[in-house]
Motif scaffolding. Structure first.
Motif, PDB file in Angstrom:
ATOM      1  N   TYR A  61      25.221  48.269  61.069  1.00 28.87           N
ATOM      2  CA  TYR A  61      26.210  47.820  62.040  1.00 28.87           C
ATOM      3  C   TYR A  61      27.362  48.797  62.141  1.00 28.87           C
ATOM      4  CZ  TYR A  61      29.015  46.304  58.034  1.00 28.87           C
ATOM      5  OH  TYR A  61      29.747  46.270  56.870  1.00 28.87           O
ATOM      6  N   ARG A  62      28.111  48.661  63.233  1.00 31.26           N
ATOM      7  CA  ARG A  62      29.343  49.421  63.417  1.00 31.26           C
ATOM      8  C   ARG A  62      30.500  48.467  63.180  1.00 31.26           C
ATOM      9  NH1 ARG A  62      29.207  52.685  68.877  1.00 31.26           N
ATOM     10  NH2 ARG A  62      31.099  53.511  67.974  1.00 31.26           N
ATOM     11  N   ASP A  63      31.511  48.938  62.501  1.00 31.54           N
ATOM     12  CA  ASP A  63      32.726  48.160  62.246  1.00 31.54           C
ATOM     13  C   ASP A  63      33.874  48.949  62.871  1.00 31.54           C
ATOM     14  OD1 ASP A  63      34.828  46.648  61.313  1.00 31.54           O
ATOM     15  OD2 ASP A  63      34.194  46.688  59.222  1.00 31.54           O
ATOM     16  N   VAL A  64      34.294  48.523  64.058  1.00 23.66           N
ATOM     17  CA  VAL A  64      35.332  49.231  64.807  1.00 23.66           C
ATOM     18  C   VAL A  64      36.629  48.450  64.673  1.00 23.66           C
ATOM     19  CG1 VAL A  64      36.026  50.098  67.070  1.00 23.66           C
ATOM     20  CG2 VAL A  64      33.598  50.076  66.427  1.00 23.66           C
ATOM     21  N   LYS A  85      22.592  48.247  69.056  1.00 23.40           N
ATOM     22  CA  LYS A  85      24.062  48.194  69.051  1.00 23.40           C
ATOM     23  C   LYS A  85      24.695  49.143  70.067  1.00 23.40           C
ATOM     24  CE  LYS A  85      24.357  51.144  64.987  1.00 23.40           C
ATOM     25  NZ  LYS A  85      22.938  51.445  65.070  1.00 23.40           N
ATOM     26  N   GLU A  86      24.006  50.188  70.443  1.00 20.42           N
ATOM     27  CA  GLU A  86      24.544  51.138  71.415  1.00 20.42           C
ATOM     28  C   GLU A  86      24.687  50.525  72.808  1.00 20.42           C
ATOM     29  OE1 GLU A  86      22.222  51.951  69.121  1.00 20.42           O
ATOM     30  OE2 GLU A  86      23.421  53.308  67.908  1.00 20.42           O
ATOM     31  N   ASP A  87      24.103  49.358  73.028  1.00 23.80           N
ATOM     32  CA  ASP A  87      24.262  48.680  74.320  1.00 23.80           C
ATOM     33  C   ASP A  87      25.730  48.377  74.615  1.00 23.80           C
ATOM     34  OD1 ASP A  87      21.523  48.714  74.576  1.00 23.80           O
ATOM     35  OD2 ASP A  87      21.241  46.597  74.079  1.00 23.80           O
ATOM     36  N   PHE A  88      26.555  48.314  73.587  1.00 18.58           N
ATOM     37  CA  PHE A  88      27.965  47.963  73.747  1.00 18.58           C
ATOM     38  C   PHE A  88      28.904  49.166  73.735  1.00 18.58           C
ATOM     39  CE2 PHE A  88      26.037  44.095  72.008  1.00 18.58           C
ATOM     40  CZ  PHE A  88      26.423  43.192  72.985  1.00 18.58           C
ATOM     41  N   ASP A  89      28.377  50.368  73.741  1.00 17.25           N
ATOM     42  CA  ASP A  89      29.227  51.558  73.685  1.00 17.25           C
ATOM     43  C   ASP A  89      30.289  51.583  74.781  1.00 17.25           C
ATOM     44  OD1 ASP A  89      27.979  52.464  71.426  1.00 17.25           O
ATOM     45  OD2 ASP A  89      26.851  54.067  72.426  1.00 17.25           O
ATOM     46  N   GLY A  90      29.953  51.135  75.964  1.00 17.49           N
ATOM     47  CA  GLY A  90      30.906  51.149  77.062  1.00 17.49           C
ATOM     48  C   GLY A  90      32.016  50.130  76.932  1.00 17.49           C
ATOM     49  N   MET A  91      31.868  49.165  76.049  1.00 18.62           N
ATOM     50  CA  MET A  91      32.873  48.112  75.882  1.00 18.62           C
ATOM     51  C   MET A  91      33.825  48.368  74.720  1.00 18.62           C
ATOM     52  SD  MET A  91      30.243  44.963  76.432  1.00 18.62           S
ATOM     53  CE  MET A  91      31.438  43.668  76.592  1.00 18.62           C
ATOM     54  N   ILE A  92      33.484  49.302  73.861  1.00 19.31           N
ATOM     55  CA  ILE A  92      34.277  49.523  72.649  1.00 19.31           C
ATOM     56  C   ILE A  92      35.695  49.946  72.974  1.00 19.31           C
ATOM     57  CG2 ILE A  92      34.510  51.024  70.626  1.00 19.31           C
ATOM     58  CD1 ILE A  92      31.472  50.876  70.349  1.00 19.31           C
ATOM     59  N   GLY A  93      35.867  50.809  73.952  1.00 16.64           N
ATOM     60  CA  GLY A  93      37.209  51.287  74.301  1.00 16.64           C
ATOM     61  C   GLY A  93      38.147  50.165  74.682  1.00 16.64           C
ATOM     62  N   VAL A  94      37.666  49.219  75.456  1.00 15.25           N
ATOM     63  CA  VAL A  94      38.514  48.113  75.921  1.00 15.25           C
ATOM     64  C   VAL A  94      38.680  47.050  74.842  1.00 15.25           C
ATOM     65  CG1 VAL A  94      38.689  46.267  77.633  1.00 15.25           C
ATOM     66  CG2 VAL A  94      37.853  48.516  78.315  1.00 15.25           C
ATOM     67  N   LEU A  95      37.563  46.586  74.283  1.00 16.36           N
ATOM     68  CA  LEU A  95      37.630  45.508  73.295  1.00 16.36           C
ATOM     69  C   LEU A  95      38.195  45.984  71.956  1.00 16.36           C
ATOM     70  CD1 LEU A  95      34.200  43.761  73.983  1.00 16.36           C
ATOM     71  CD2 LEU A  95      36.488  42.999  74.676  1.00 16.36           C
ATOM     72  N   GLY A  96      37.956  47.256  71.630  1.00 17.23           N
ATOM     73  CA  GLY A  96      38.401  47.792  70.352  1.00 17.23           C
ATOM     74  C   GLY A  96      39.906  47.905  70.213  1.00 17.23           C
ATOM     75  N   LEU A 102      32.429  43.932  65.182  1.00 19.90           N
ATOM     76  CA  LEU A 102      31.238  44.065  64.350  1.00 19.90           C
ATOM     77  C   LEU A 102      30.060  44.095  65.321  1.00 19.90           C
ATOM     78  CD1 LEU A 102      31.851  41.582  61.398  1.00 19.90           C
ATOM     79  CD2 LEU A 102      32.135  44.050  61.423  1.00 19.90           C
ATOM     80  N   ILE A 103      29.359  45.225  65.330  1.00 16.41           N
ATOM     81  CA  ILE A 103      28.280  45.431  66.301  1.00 16.41           C
ATOM     82  C   ILE A 103      27.009  45.798  65.524  1.00 16.41           C
ATOM     83  CG2 ILE A 103      27.615  46.591  68.424  1.00 16.41           C
ATOM     84  CD1 ILE A 103      30.572  47.533  68.620  1.00 16.41           C
ATOM     85  N   PRO A 104      26.192  44.791  65.214  1.00 17.49           N
ATOM     86  CA  PRO A 104      24.979  45.073  64.437  1.00 17.49           C
ATOM     87  C   PRO A 104      23.775  45.404  65.296  1.00 17.49           C
ATOM     88  CG  PRO A 104      25.235  42.719  64.662  1.00 17.49           C
ATOM     89  CD  PRO A 104      26.433  43.359  65.357  1.00 17.49           C
ATOM     90  N   ASP A 105      22.852  46.136  64.691  1.00 16.75           N
ATOM     91  CA  ASP A 105      21.486  46.166  65.192  1.00 16.75           C
ATOM     92  C   ASP A 105      20.849  44.931  64.581  1.00 16.75           C
ATOM     93  OD1 ASP A 105      21.163  48.429  66.809  1.00 16.75           O
ATOM     94  OD2 ASP A 105      20.879  49.743  65.079  1.00 16.75           O
ATOM     95  N   LEU A 106      20.452  43.979  65.400  1.00 17.88           N
ATOM     96  CA  LEU A 106      19.844  42.768  64.859  1.00 17.88           C
ATOM     97  C   LEU A 106      18.596  43.129  64.059  1.00 17.88           C
ATOM     98  CD1 LEU A 106      20.186  40.400  67.931  1.00 17.88           C
ATOM     99  CD2 LEU A 106      21.550  40.402  65.844  1.00 17.88           C
ATOM    100  N   PRO A 107      18.292  42.354  63.014  1.00 18.28           N
ATOM    101  CA  PRO A 107      17.070  42.631  62.252  1.00 18.28           C
ATOM    102  C   PRO A 107      15.854  42.669  63.173  1.00 18.28           C
ATOM    103  CG  PRO A 107      18.439  41.047  61.092  1.00 18.28           C
ATOM    104  CD  PRO A 107      19.057  41.254  62.446  1.00 18.28           C
ATOM    105  N   GLY A 108      15.056  43.719  62.998  1.00 17.48           N
ATOM    106  CA  GLY A 108      13.899  43.934  63.845  1.00 17.48           C
ATOM    107  C   GLY A 108      14.148  44.948  64.945  1.00 17.48           C
TER     108      GLY A 108
END
Length: 146
Positions: A61-64, A85-96, A102-108
């Protein structure tokens, strides 16, 4: 006198489809053997973390964290299926700026474990609860992508 095609005494000869299916099954078996002998553990990027949860499930996971805001509320971002988790890269700037993300790669999926003891939604939910508990944050909001 010639014999009609398809008749004869040569016996059965495999067609192209049979050969392709045989090769595919053989390669599939080989890939399973290789995965068992050499488990895949991808390298982590500098901004990624990994934890091992019960059942030997590895979650990457990413912890921003917003700069200078140690008390920021936690926002858990969950990707859809399939996804990562990279699906949310465009949202990190605003939400971060406002939340600890906490942006995990879900198990699997992604860099997290692929061989799971349980693929159910319940098990996935328990994995995310454990991730939140281990992040030592008890106030969080949930955002999912479907």
């Amino acid at each position: 006198m010639t014999r009609p095609s398809g008749s004869g005494t040569r016996g059965w000869r495999p067609g192209r489809r049979t050969i392709v299916v045989f090769v595919w099954v053989l390669l599939l078996l080989c890939s399973h053997v290789v995965r068992r002998l050499d488990p895949w553990t991808p390298a982590l990027a500098p901004d990624e973390r990994a934890i091992t949860l019960p059942g030997d499930v590895r979650v990457v996971y990413r912890d921003v964290r917003p700069p200078g805001r140690d008390d920021a509320p936690v926002l858990l971002l969950l990707h859809g299926s399939p996804g990562h988790k990279e699906d949310f890269d465009g949202m990190i700037g605003v939400l971060g700026e406002r939340y600890r993300l906490l942006i995990p790669d879900l198990p699997g999926f992604g860099k997290s474990s692929r061989d799971l003891p349980d693929y159910s939604i319940r098990a996935g939910s328990l994995h995310m609860i454990e991730l939140l508990d281990r992040s030592e944050e008890h106030t969080s909001e949930l955002q999912s992508q479907f």
